[in-house]
Each structure stands twice: as C-alpha cells, then as structure tokens.
Design a protein around this motif. Structure first.
Motif, mmCIF file in Angstrom:
data_model
loop_
_atom_site.group_PDB
_atom_site.id
_atom_site.type_symbol
_atom_site.label_atom_id
_atom_site.label_comp_id
_atom_site.label_asym_id
_atom_site.label_seq_id
_atom_site.Cartn_x
_atom_site.Cartn_y
_atom_site.Cartn_z
ATOM 1 N N ARG A 1 0.421 8.958 -1.208
ATOM 2 C CA ARG A 1 -0.926 9.454 -1.529
ATOM 3 C C ARG A 1 -1.064 10.862 -0.946
ATOM 4 N NH1 ARG A 1 -6.003 9.071 0.578
ATOM 5 N NH2 ARG A 1 -5.461 7.504 2.129
ATOM 6 N N LEU A 2 -1.390 11.789 -1.810
ATOM 7 C CA LEU A 2 -1.514 13.191 -1.381
ATOM 8 C C LEU A 2 -2.884 13.398 -0.738
ATOM 9 C CD1 LEU A 2 -0.087 14.785 -4.668
ATOM 10 C CD2 LEU A 2 1.107 14.488 -2.489
ATOM 11 N N MET B 1 0.831 -1.206 0.000
ATOM 12 C CA MET B 1 0.000 0.000 0.000
ATOM 13 C C MET B 1 0.872 1.267 0.000
ATOM 14 S SD MET B 1 -3.285 0.505 2.464
ATOM 15 C CE MET B 1 -2.899 1.977 3.348
ATOM 16 N N SER B 2 0.429 2.296 -0.715
ATOM 17 C CA SER B 2 1.234 3.526 -0.772
ATOM 18 C C SER B 2 1.167 4.272 0.561
ATOM 19 C CB SER B 2 0.683 4.466 -1.842
ATOM 20 O OG SER B 2 0.657 3.833 -3.073
ATOM 21 N N PRO B 3 2.257 4.893 0.979
ATOM 22 C CA PRO B 3 2.178 5.745 2.172
ATOM 23 C C PRO B 3 1.298 6.961 1.874
ATOM 24 C CG PRO B 3 4.295 6.012 1.064
ATOM 25 C CD PRO B 3 3.569 4.917 0.339
ATOM 26 N N ALA B 4 0.749 7.563 2.936
ATOM 27 C CA ALA B 4 -0.086 8.759 2.735
ATOM 28 C C ALA B 4 0.523 9.900 3.533
ATOM 29 C CB ALA B 4 -1.505 8.486 3.194
ATOM 30 N N GLU C 1 -0.314 11.800 -10.105
ATOM 31 C CA GLU C 1 -1.227 11.005 -10.930
ATOM 32 C C GLU C 1 -2.478 10.800 -10.097
ATOM 33 O OE1 GLU C 1 -1.510 6.562 -12.892
ATOM 34 O OE2 GLU C 1 0.295 7.171 -11.817
ATOM 35 N N SER C 2 -3.638 11.046 -10.696
ATOM 36 C CA SER C 2 -4.888 10.840 -9.951
ATOM 37 C C SER C 2 -5.563 9.590 -10.474
ATOM 38 C CB SER C 2 -5.808 12.047 -10.117
ATOM 39 O OG SER C 2 -5.174 13.180 -9.569
ATOM 40 N N PHE D 1 -1.439 10.696 -6.332
ATOM 41 C CA PHE D 1 -0.174 10.124 -5.850
ATOM 42 C C PHE D 1 1.011 10.916 -6.392
ATOM 43 C CE2 PHE D 1 -3.436 7.009 -5.702
ATOM 44 C CZ PHE D 1 -3.212 6.329 -4.524
ATOM 45 N N ALA D 2 2.022 11.047 -5.538
ATOM 46 C CA ALA D 2 3.226 11.797 -5.957
ATOM 47 C C ALA D 2 4.014 10.993 -6.981
ATOM 48 C CB ALA D 2 4.107 12.077 -4.738
#
Ligand SMILES: Cc1ncc(COP(=O)(O)O)c(C=O)c1O
Length: 476
Positions: A44-45, A1-4, A76-77, A84-85
């Motif tokens: 994740r932004l 999972m991506s960090p936020a 990228e959305s 996401f960055a």
C-alpha cells in the motif's frame, strides 16, 4: 493484509529525481522502485496527502504522478483502501526459465543471477535515446564496430582511467559474454591452451573453450591470486590466452592490486600469452576507493572486455572489446561471422549513460552498498559458522561452508523458494563444494529473508545430505 510503505521511506527511496516536470520524474522513479522490487508488489503506497508533505511538492504533482502510475499499470487505487503497487503482467514476467527454475513462483527469491535491476537514470536515458534515434533512421542501421558516438564514449572511459585509447580500438558487442566468444573465435584454434581462473564465471569459460581450446585452471584462493602457483601453470602450459577478472572477481569478489597486475602482466608477456581481461565489475567499487590501473596499461598484449550489464542494466545487452591495433582485423572477422552489430537504440542509451554517468553510478553503488551490508549482517546472524571476506565492490559474497554441502544446501534452499548457486558451478574441473555464491543484487528485505531460508536449508542439508536435483545450473 497488504504491507504498507511510509511516505518518509518512499521519499528516501525516490531521492533526487528529475524535476522536468516533477510529476513525470516522480512517476518514473516510483515505477522503477516497484519494477525492481524495492517497493514490493501489492504494497500500500502512502496517501497523496502524506507523500505531498514528505516530498515538499504540490498535491497536484503527486496526484498526477499517481495517475500516471495507474495509467501504466504500476498502481491500482481502491476507494477507501488506498493505492497499491502493481506490475503490469505480474512479477513473474521478470524471470527467464534458462536462468531461474520455477519462474511461475511469484515469491521466489532469485539469487542465481548476480545482476541488479536498472538504477534510476536508465529509463531517462532510453527517453533521450529515443529522441535521438530519428537521426539514424535514414541510414542502414548496421554498425559492426559500434555506433561511432558510443565507441567514442567508451574510449573516453579508458582515457579517464589513464589508458590512451582511440575509438577505433573499440568493438561494441551484445554483452561481455559475446565479446569473450568473439575473442575465442578470432584468436584461438583447436588445441590451443587457455588459462582461466578457478573458480571463475562459467559462461565465459564455456565460450572460450567452444572452438576446441583446452582450458587450464589457475587457482584463485579464498585469500586472492597466488601468483607463484599461477606462474607455474603459465610456464608449463605456454597458453595462447589467459582470461582473468581482476576487478571484484566473479565469484570470489577479489580485487587485484597494482603490484599483482604488474607481476601478472610481466609473466604473461614472458610466455607471449594474450591477456583477456574481463572488466564487467570494474565500475562497482563500493567504498569510494581508487581503483588500480587497467591491466591493459601494464600488459601491452591485453584485450579488455567491458560490459554495461552490471554497471547499468543487463537488459541493455551491450558490452565491448578494447583491443590493440594488431588484433582488430581478426576480431572483426570473427565478429562478422556471428552478427553485424548491436541494436542502435541501446547503443544510444549507453552513450547517454556514459556521457553523464555520475548520478546513475552513484545511485547504483549506494544501493548495492546498502544491500551488501544488509546481506553481510543477515548471514552473520543466521549462519555464524559460514565465513566470507566482504569484498569492497562487485556483486556477491563467496561463502565458505564448514562442510562440503553446497549443492545439498542449494537444493534445500530451492525447495524453500530461494535460488543460490553452489560452488561447483564456478569450478573449472569440479569441486568447490565448500562454497556458495550469494549476490547482494536484490532488495535488503529479500536478502534478509533469504538468509533465514538459507539457515534452514543448511540445517536440513547437515541433517540429511542429499544429491542436488538440478543437473545443469546457468548463472549470470
Ligand atoms: C565476469 C563477468 N563477465 C561477463 C558477464 C556477462 O556480461 P554480459 O551481460 O555483458 O554478457 C558477467 C555476468 O555475470 C560476469 O560476471
């Protein structure tokens, strides 16, 4: 999972960005944060709504900033998942193979280079410089001494430090290292002796020795400059030049006091030695301290070398020489045998930065202070038997290891994805195996991770010391 990353964290990182217009300033600031890793790749932004609330801006402003990031490849959305960055071309594009082995490893933590990413303000200075550039395009574009506005702006920094300086005394170069090479070429002959500190920034000493000068090592101890020992070296060697880094010395981080500068300058004066003073870290006091006076204010025969790399950004590739009138012709002759000047656009960027340095410098220092403190805490926790003095500025810790296993530790760390420079890299004539240099130039999370890896590497090195695998290590 991506960090936020939370909206409040983003708000504190973007700080007081340029609001003319706000969406562009916000996008600019986010791009820099992503580019330099303070917002890690793939993070994740916060949602537009969350960021709107945290920043007290309109939703349209945040939406336009995110759209701008997407257009330029920095976000990228994904429907239903968020934004996401990203970095156009991927993170590896930031590494150079000369300075960093394994450039293809996107997870590598590079602590070989004691140089930070660009602070906020540099991108805006590029924009302003680009707008000013057309005025220069009608000329030939060669400025062997430097674009006059930049010479003026650099001279003004010395005036502000109490050292009378005319723009004619400034020679703009492509970096401080190039400046050192020009000084060596212009002022030494084969067989001349040049005193250098030990340990020291190695690229400069190579440049100084390139034309056949003989290096003579003068000790810089873990406690600072031993002027008695240095005095003995100077008396015996009667050197042509003495290269010194009095401001947050690389690698030890020491700051030379005013009294020491006076004594050192007098000593060099007695032996008719030209002081070559590298001030690459001069503006990086991190405690709000009053800096000692420039060495050139105390020793008349002093050539000062400056750099934009550590204060602003290494990618500017700009430095300079400030020389007394009597050396200017020789230095210019040497310079012209190497190149005909530095790029105009970057000189205009640096002019802008020097004319209004406060916000950029404050951001740079605040970030470096936070990172230094994070590194200190992380090392004290993970490696309690390593010792170091915490410098009041500069870019790196010079860590003393209880056993002479620096190369083995660095090799073990490299296998685990962290690059650090063992002490021998900074030694003039070998040794310093008890030391490792660790810069605080990466974001705090990376430094904390690096400290954990270094602790593992240290344990592995202690358990079975092996020879280091990297034969030649280039640092910055
Ligand atoms: C003391 C010192 N001088 C000069 C340099 C190189 O500066 P520049 O990038 O301006 O060539 C460095 C870079 O690490 C340095 O530490």
């Amino acid at each position: 999972m991506s960090p936020a990353i939370s909206a409040s964290r983003v708000a504190s990182l973007v700080g007081d960005f340029d609001r003319s217009p706000a969406y562009a300033g916000l996008a600019d600031s986010l791009r820099l944060l992503i580019g330099d890793g303070r917002i890690a790749l793939d993070t994740r932004l916060p949602s537009e709504r969350e960021l709107t609330e945290a920043l007290g801006l309109s939703r349209t402003t945040v939406a336009r900033a995110y759209a701008d990031l997407r257009d330029r490849g920095f976000a990228e959305s994904r429907r239903g998942a968020g934004s996401f960055a990203r970095i156009p071309g991927g993170a590896r594009s930031v590494l150079d193979r000369t300075l960093t082995p394994r450039t293809g490893d996107p997870h590598l933590i590079d602590l070989n280079c004691a140089a930070a990413s660009a602070p906020p303000g540099v991108a805006a200075a590029y924009d302003a410089a680009l707008a000013a550039l057309p005025a220069y395009l009608s000329g030939h574009g060669y400025y062997p001494a430097g674009v006059p506005e930049l010479q003026q702006a650099i001279a003004a920094t010395y005036e502000a430090r109490g050292l009378a300086t005319t723009p004619d005394q400034i020679l703009v170069t492509p970096g401080a290292l190039s400046a050192a090479a020009i000084v060596a070429l212009g002022l030494t002959s084969a067989g001349d002796r040049v005193v250098v500190e030990n340990p020291v920034y190695p690229n400069a000493t190579e440049a100084l020795a390139h034309h056949g000068a003989r290096l003579v090592a003068a000790p810089v101890d873990p406690g600072g400059w031993d002027l008695e020992a240095i005095g003995a070296v100077v008396r015996q060697a009667a050197p042509r030049l003495a290269y010194l880094i009095p401001d947050f010395q690389n690698p030890t981080g020491h700051l030379m006091s005013e009294a020491q500068r006076e004594e050192y300058a007098a000593m060099l004066g007695r032996s008719r030695t030209i002081a070559v003073v590298d001030e690459a870290h001069q503006a990086l006091g991190l405690e709000g301290q009053r800096m000692p006076p420039p060495f050139a204010a105390l020793g008349r025969d002093t050539i000062t070398i400056g750099s934009a790399s550590k204060t602003f950004w290494g990618g500017l590739r700009l430095g300079w020489i400030r020389a007394p009138e009597r050396h200017l012709a020789a230095l210019m002759r040497a310079r012209l045998s190497i190149d005909l000047g530095a790029p105009v656009l970057e000189q205009l960027v640096l002019t802008r930065l020097l004319e209004e340095p406060d916000a950029t410098l404050a951001a740079q220092r605040a970030r470096l202070r936070t990172q230094r403190d994070a590194l200190v805490t992380a090392l004290r926790t993970s490696l309690p038997d390593w010792s170091f003095q915490t410098p009041g500025g500069g870019l790196a810790l010079w860590c003393h290891l209880p056993r002479p296993l620096a190369s083995a530790t660095a090799a073990e760390a490299e296998r685990r994805g962290v690059i650090v420079s063992p002490g021998h890299v900074f030694a003039v004539d070998g040794g310093h195996e008890h030391f490792v240099r660790i810069p605080w130039t990466r974001p705090a999370e990376e430094l904390e991770q690096a400290a954990l890896v270094l602790a593992e590497a240290w344990q592995a090195a202690v358990a079975s010391p092996r020879q280091a695998s990297r034969s030649r290590i280039t640092v910055a």
